[in-house]
Design a protein around this motif. Structure first.
Motif, PDB file in Angstrom:
ATOM      1  N   MET A 165       8.723  -7.512 -18.108  1.00 35.23           N
ATOM      2  CA  MET A 165       8.073  -8.137 -19.257  1.00 35.23           C
ATOM      3  C   MET A 165       7.678  -9.577 -18.945  1.00 35.23           C
ATOM      4  SD  MET A 165       7.748  -5.965 -21.671  1.00 35.23           S
ATOM      5  CE  MET A 165       7.481  -6.977 -23.117  1.00 35.23           C
ATOM      6  N   ALA A 166       8.579 -10.307 -18.246  1.00 35.01           N
ATOM      7  CA  ALA A 166       8.284 -11.696 -17.905  1.00 35.01           C
ATOM      8  C   ALA A 166       7.074 -11.778 -16.992  1.00 35.01           C
ATOM      9  CB  ALA A 166       9.502 -12.332 -17.234  1.00 35.01           C
ATOM     10  N   ALA A 167       6.980 -10.834 -16.036  1.00 33.23           N
ATOM     11  CA  ALA A 167       5.839 -10.818 -15.123  1.00 33.23           C
ATOM     12  C   ALA A 167       4.545 -10.553 -15.878  1.00 33.23           C
ATOM     13  CB  ALA A 167       6.050  -9.759 -14.039  1.00 33.23           C
ATOM     14  N   GLN A 168       4.599  -9.628 -16.856  1.00 37.55           N
ATOM     15  CA  GLN A 168       3.417  -9.335 -17.647  1.00 37.55           C
ATOM     16  C   GLN A 168       2.982 -10.552 -18.438  1.00 37.55           C
ATOM     17  OE1 GLN A 168       4.437  -5.942 -20.017  1.00 37.55           O
ATOM     18  NE2 GLN A 168       4.121  -4.496 -18.347  1.00 37.55           N
ATOM     19  N   ALA A 169       3.962 -11.275 -19.022  1.00 41.77           N
ATOM     20  CA  ALA A 169       3.647 -12.459 -19.804  1.00 41.77           C
ATOM     21  C   ALA A 169       3.013 -13.533 -18.934  1.00 41.77           C
ATOM     22  CB  ALA A 169       4.916 -12.994 -20.480  1.00 41.77           C
ATOM     23  N   THR A 170       3.550 -13.682 -17.702  1.00 48.30           N
ATOM     24  CA  THR A 170       2.996 -14.665 -16.778  1.00 48.30           C
ATOM     25  C   THR A 170       1.566 -14.319 -16.416  1.00 48.30           C
ATOM     26  OG1 THR A 170       5.200 -15.079 -15.880  1.00 48.30           O
ATOM     27  CG2 THR A 170       3.322 -15.791 -14.557  1.00 48.30           C
ATOM     28  N   SER A 171       1.327 -13.048 -16.102  1.00 45.95           N
ATOM     29  CA  SER A 171      -0.018 -12.607 -15.752  1.00 45.95           C
ATOM     30  C   SER A 171      -0.977 -12.830 -16.914  1.00 45.95           C
ATOM     31  CB  SER A 171       0.013 -11.129 -15.368  1.00 45.95           C
ATOM     32  OG  SER A 171      -1.286 -10.662 -15.109  1.00 45.95           O
ATOM     33  N   LEU A 172      -0.538 -12.541 -18.130  1.00 43.26           N
ATOM     34  CA  LEU A 172      -1.356 -12.736 -19.319  1.00 43.26           C
ATOM     35  C   LEU A 172      -1.748 -14.201 -19.461  1.00 43.26           C
ATOM     36  CD1 LEU A 172      -2.490 -11.581 -22.020  1.00 43.26           C
ATOM     37  CD2 LEU A 172      -0.291 -12.153 -23.038  1.00 43.26           C
ATOM     38  N   LYS A 173      -0.779 -15.076 -19.287  1.00 45.04           N
ATOM     39  CA  LYS A 173      -1.046 -16.511 -19.425  1.00 45.04           C
ATOM     40  C   LYS A 173      -1.977 -17.001 -18.324  1.00 45.04           C
ATOM     41  CE  LYS A 173       1.219 -20.992 -19.916  1.00 45.04           C
ATOM     42  NZ  LYS A 173       2.507 -21.718 -19.964  1.00 45.04           N
ATOM     43  N   GLN A 174      -1.723 -16.564 -17.103  1.00 42.63           N
ATOM     44  CA  GLN A 174      -2.549 -17.004 -15.987  1.00 42.63           C
ATOM     45  C   GLN A 174      -3.993 -16.544 -16.151  1.00 42.63           C
ATOM     46  OE1 GLN A 174      -0.512 -15.402 -12.599  1.00 42.63           O
ATOM     47  NE2 GLN A 174       1.030 -17.017 -12.546  1.00 42.63           N
ATOM     48  N   THR A 175      -4.168 -15.287 -16.552  1.00 44.68           N
ATOM     49  CA  THR A 175      -5.522 -14.763 -16.730  1.00 44.68           C
ATOM     50  C   THR A 175      -6.227 -15.485 -17.869  1.00 44.68           C
ATOM     51  OG1 THR A 175      -4.813 -12.591 -15.943  1.00 44.68           O
ATOM     52  CG2 THR A 175      -6.888 -12.686 -17.151  1.00 44.68           C
ATOM     53  N   SER A 176      -5.512 -15.780 -18.950  1.00 44.19           N
ATOM     54  CA  SER A 176      -6.103 -16.491 -20.081  1.00 44.19           C
ATOM     55  C   SER A 176      -6.531 -17.891 -19.673  1.00 44.19           C
ATOM     56  CB  SER A 176      -5.103 -16.553 -21.241  1.00 44.19           C
ATOM     57  OG  SER A 176      -4.741 -15.259 -21.668  1.00 44.19           O
ATOM     58  N   GLU A 177      -5.692 -18.560 -18.897  1.00 42.44           N
ATOM     59  CA  GLU A 177      -6.043 -19.894 -18.406  1.00 42.44           C
ATOM     60  C   GLU A 177      -7.264 -19.844 -17.496  1.00 42.44           C
ATOM     61  OE1 GLU A 177      -2.376 -20.978 -16.621  1.00 42.44           O
ATOM     62  OE2 GLU A 177      -1.579 -21.944 -18.426  1.00 42.44           O
ATOM     63  N   PHE A 178      -7.313 -18.816 -16.669  1.00 41.30           N
ATOM     64  CA  PHE A 178      -8.457 -18.629 -15.775  1.00 41.30           C
ATOM     65  C   PHE A 178      -9.741 -18.439 -16.587  1.00 41.30           C
ATOM     66  CE2 PHE A 178     -11.301 -15.604 -13.675  1.00 41.30           C
ATOM     67  CZ  PHE A 178     -11.561 -16.254 -12.480  1.00 41.30           C
ATOM     68  N   ILE A 179      -9.679 -17.599 -17.621  1.00 43.96           N
ATOM     69  CA  ILE A 179     -10.855 -17.334 -18.451  1.00 43.96           C
ATOM     70  C   ILE A 179     -11.327 -18.623 -19.123  1.00 43.96           C
ATOM     71  CG2 ILE A 179     -11.656 -16.161 -20.549  1.00 43.96           C
ATOM     72  CD1 ILE A 179      -9.810 -13.819 -19.749  1.00 43.96           C
ATOM     73  N   LEU A 180     -10.378 -19.369 -19.690  1.00 46.49           N
ATOM     74  CA  LEU A 180     -10.751 -20.602 -20.384  1.00 46.49           C
ATOM     75  C   LEU A 180     -11.406 -21.592 -19.421  1.00 46.49           C
ATOM     76  CD1 LEU A 180     -10.775 -22.201 -22.982  1.00 46.49           C
ATOM     77  CD2 LEU A 180      -8.466 -23.011 -22.463  1.00 46.49           C
ATOM     78  N   GLU A 181     -10.857 -21.684 -18.231  1.00 49.19           N
ATOM     79  CA  GLU A 181     -11.440 -22.596 -17.234  1.00 49.19           C
ATOM     80  C   GLU A 181     -12.865 -22.169 -16.900  1.00 49.19           C
ATOM     81  OE1 GLU A 181     -11.198 -23.714 -12.518  1.00 49.19           O
ATOM     82  OE2 GLU A 181      -9.980 -22.102 -13.340  1.00 49.19           O
ATOM     83  N   LYS A 182     -13.086 -20.863 -16.696  1.00 47.84           N
ATOM     84  CA  LYS A 182     -14.379 -20.384 -16.239  1.00 47.84           C
ATOM     85  C   LYS A 182     -15.445 -20.349 -17.340  1.00 47.84           C
ATOM     86  CE  LYS A 182     -12.951 -20.041 -12.093  1.00 47.84           C
ATOM     87  NZ  LYS A 182     -13.354 -21.093 -11.134  1.00 47.84           N
ATOM     88  N   VAL A 183     -15.059 -20.462 -18.608  1.00 43.82           N
ATOM     89  CA  VAL A 183     -16.073 -20.593 -19.654  1.00 43.82           C
ATOM     90  C   VAL A 183     -16.420 -22.058 -19.907  1.00 43.82           C
ATOM     91  CG1 VAL A 183     -15.431 -18.437 -20.789  1.00 43.82           C
ATOM     92  CG2 VAL A 183     -14.400 -20.589 -21.568  1.00 43.82           C
ATOM     93  N   GLY A 184     -15.809 -22.943 -19.127  1.00 40.51           N
ATOM     94  CA  GLY A 184     -16.142 -24.362 -19.242  1.00 40.51           C
ATOM     95  C   GLY A 184     -15.079 -25.199 -19.905  1.00 40.51           C
ATOM     96  N   GLY A 185     -13.893 -24.616 -20.150  1.00 34.13           N
ATOM     97  CA  GLY A 185     -12.806 -25.360 -20.780  1.00 34.13           C
ATOM     98  C   GLY A 185     -12.912 -25.391 -22.293  1.00 34.13           C
ATOM     99  N   ALA A 186     -11.837 -25.824 -22.931  1.00 32.34           N
ATOM    100  CA  ALA A 186     -11.787 -25.843 -24.400  1.00 32.34           C
ATOM    101  C   ALA A 186     -12.897 -26.699 -24.993  1.00 32.34           C
ATOM    102  CB  ALA A 186     -10.416 -26.349 -24.865  1.00 32.34           C
TER     103      ALA A 186
END
Length: 680
Positions: free
Chosen positions: A1-22
């Motif tokens: 579960m912890a690994a899944q949560a980490t992957s979720l957070k990392q992917t979300s951060e990646f997406i936010l970065e690649k759309v140009g940031g908040a």
């Protein structure tokens, strides 16, 4: 579960970065499968990088400011993670404090784009309720099929419903609540999309569903209201009246805000809005909306009356082109309108041919990927297949496969036509709004004709994909070459690596003997419970990995470790091992240490852009190295003069093989300082 949560957070951060940031996100919402961004500057989004991420099923620009990032069935989890990130909470379109409230229609959208976006974003939030209701309907239809309880239909529906046991009456109330009160939901979401107050938008159609309004008279009656003639209509299940009323509410609110002081707008804007809009909807907008819906229904009914067979072929062939653009929502609204007016719908059955042709394509891709041992496409296609067959959701298949490999559309359309022909032969109809999946087959009539139709569509497209593939020859050749290269690398990683041999001298023999000894060495760091340390590969100041100004490194997506701000000019091997990767540009080197730890040293951020300037490589791939051997030398002043940050991530890339990987040093380190601790 912890690994899944980490992957979720990392992917979300990646997406936010690649759309140009908040700071580039104007608003964020989501549907069943897609994150929907509205961006201030669409050109800042790195769509290629997003599309290359294995967690992302596809990227679809929408208009001049919109960007859809397709995540599949887990989209809500990514959405929740994104809105928790710094600067993103206020971008939530569903937030009560959203800046969109009373903000009005933004002029940055083209009119056509905005019209379809308005329809899409109006129905999107209601999708969950519609999905739940559709499966309850399916259960009740199954009960009717097996003779457990009648599903009330036709002119005798009232008497049939009254004869049902109380438990089944309650189950009917469960799904009828969604469709009867649908105008209230549509009123709320449409008003919110336009920037008007959503609760006033809900209150307008709600007025026509109250017992007080229903007590005025029956549908079609003409009553006098303050001297004016009012024709009564049945608004239960209607979608066009609340849509049009929400548009009217937007303009009324906008006008009221100009003449009412801001200090008292909270009281008097909703007061006058209700006072104006409920009568306006009752006398003008509501009947007009019902007329629009009835007109479109009559047109399609006429085509269906002329030839159900032709309509059954046209509908599934239209959907593959409507869904990617979000243009299918008007037809979905007509389905609901048909059921409300006619008591049945003739679009959903043929639409099932498109859905199952789509699922057939992705199932064929899944089978093909199994044969090719293509892990990435196997994962994408399996997710799309399950979301489709069990949930009736086509977007994961569409964006994960069909829009990425355009040749697949030929296989898709063949299934659409074949399935549509069968639907036309049986003249399939739906008596309730459901999502077309395996679970909702009993909701169609005749259900056996529908089952044959979707089977024909599914197996036609699946067979064509398996026999003739879903890619062009060049696309297939490229993929197969990549897979072969990846398998070759895996085999090389498993095969003992030997330093390049020269002439058979005593020195060469000694080196070969050293390599052989290293190959026989047990990978001590990987033994259960073993604790090992890694020395710094370069001199400098130790800082946490989280301080690296690159989210991929900072979030440990490539592995855990530390970062070093260099004070020297060279990278050395921290222990004996083998070079498994070295960049020609000299900015990074990978080692497999004899104890089993795999290490990546990445000198600077984005320094690959220098093309090797300021770096000198001293080793080659597969080369044997000992502790202290120089791997790379670099010129700090030159690199920094070009504007690059020299902070150097030092990562254990096989972190997942260890119970724990952590940094254990602070301050200034030398190449003799132990900086990383691993626990197997």
């Amino acid at each position: 579960m912890a690994a899944q949560a980490t992957s979720l957070k990392q992917t979300s951060e990646f997406i936010l970065e690649k759309v140009g940031g908040a700071e580039n996100v104007a608003s964020l919402s989501h549907c069943a499968t897609r994150l929907r961004f509205q961006l201030f500057d669409q050109s800042k989004a790195d769509q290629a990088a997003l599309d290359a991420n294995p967690e992302v099923l596809g990227v679809v620009p929408q208009g001049t400011t919109g960007l859809q990032v397709v995540m599949g069935g887990a989209v809500a989890n990514y959405y929740q993670e994104l809105v928790r990130m710094p600067g993103m909470g206020e971008k939530d379109e569903n937030s009560a404090s959203s800046k969109k409230q009373y903000s009005g229609v933004r002029g940055k959208y083209s009119k056509v784009d905005y019209c379809f976006e308005f329809l899409s974003d109006t129905f999107r939030p209601i999708l969950w309720a519609l999905l739940g209701a559709s499966l309850i309907i399916t259960l009740l239809v199954l009960f009717d099929t097996f003779g457990l309880a009648k599903f009330p239909t036709g002119p005798e529906a009232g008497d049939q419903f009254a004869a049902l046991p109380a438990g089944f009456q309650l189950m009917h109330a469960m799904w009828k609540s969604v469709f009867y009160f649908l105008p209230i939901m549509v009123g709320a979401t449409a008003a919110r999309k336009l920037g008007a107050n959503e609760w006033v938008g809900a209150a307008i159609p709600a007025a026509f569903l109250t017992p007080d309004f229903l007590a005025i008279g029956n549908k079609g009656d003409v009553v006098q209201v303050f001297g004016a003639s009012l024709v009564l209509n049945d608004y239960g299940g209607q979608v066009f009246p609340p849509l049009i009323a929400a548009i009217g509410l937007f303009w009324v609110e906008k006008g009221l805000k100009k003449i009412i002081p801001s200090s008292i707008q909270m009281v008097f804007v909703p007061f006058f809005s209700l006072l104006v809009m409920i009568p306006a909807t009752a006398f003008v907008l509501g009947p007009f909306g019902i007329g629009v819906g009835n007109g479109i229904t009559s047109l399609l009914t006429a085509v269906n009356g002329f030839s159900p067979f032709i309509l059954a072929i046209i509908i599934p062939c239209l959907y593959p082109f409507l869904v990617p653009l979000g243009l299918h929502w008007p037809l979905n609204a007509i389905m609901i309108q048909n059921i409300a007016v006619l008591g049945y719908d003739f679009i959903q059955g043929p639409m099932g041919a498109w859905n199952f042709a789509c699922f057939g394509v992705v199932t064929g891709v899944f089978i093909t990927s199994l044969m090719e041992r293509n892990t990435a496409m196997r994962q994408v296609s399996f997710g799309g297949m399950m979301a489709g067959l069990l949930g009736g959701i086509s977007e994961p298949s569409l964006y994960g496969v069909l829009l990425r490999f355009r040749k697949s559309y030929i296989r898709l359309l063949a299934g659409c036509v074949a399935g549509g022909i069968v639907m036309g032969i049986f003249d399939v109809k739906a008596h309730a709004f459901v999502f077309t999946s395996l679970l909702t087959i009993p909701a169609m009539s005749p259900y056996y004709g529908y089952a044959i139709g979707i089977a024909v569509a599914f197996f036609t497209s699946m067979t064509l994909v398996i026999l003739f593939d879903y890619r062009t020859k060049d696309e297939k050749a490229e993929v197969l070459a990549q897979l072969a290269a990846a398998r070759e690398q895996e085999e090389e990683a498993k095969t003992p690596l030997v330093a390049a041999a020269a002439t058979p001298t005593a020195e060469t023999a000694a080196k070969e003997n050293a390599v052989a000894v290293a190959e026989e060495t047990v990978k001590t760091a990987l033994q259960p419970g073993a604790v090992s340390f890694v020395s710094a590969p370069l001199d400098g100041e130790i800082v946490p990995l989280s301080e690296v100004p690159d989210p991929i490194f900072a979030t440990a997506k490539l592995g855990k470790g530390v970062a070093i701000k260099p004070t020297g000019t060279q990278v050395v091997a921290p222990a004996a091992g083998t070079v498994i990767a070295v960049q020609k540009s000299g900015h990074a080197v990978g080692l497999r240490l004899d104890n089993g730890i795999e290490l990546l040293v990445h000198v600077g951020i984005d320094t690959v852009q220098l093309g090797g300037e300021g770096f000198e490589v001293h080793v080659a791939r597969k080369q044997r190295v000992e502790a202290g051997d120089v791997l790379i030398t670099f010129e700090p002043k030159f690199i920094e003069s070009k504007g690059y940050n020299l902070i150097t991530p030092v990562l254990v890339t096989n972190t997942t093989k260890f119970a724990e990987v952590e940094g254990v040093a602070e301050g200034v380190a030398t190449t003799s300082t132990e900086v990383i601790k691993t626990t197997a």
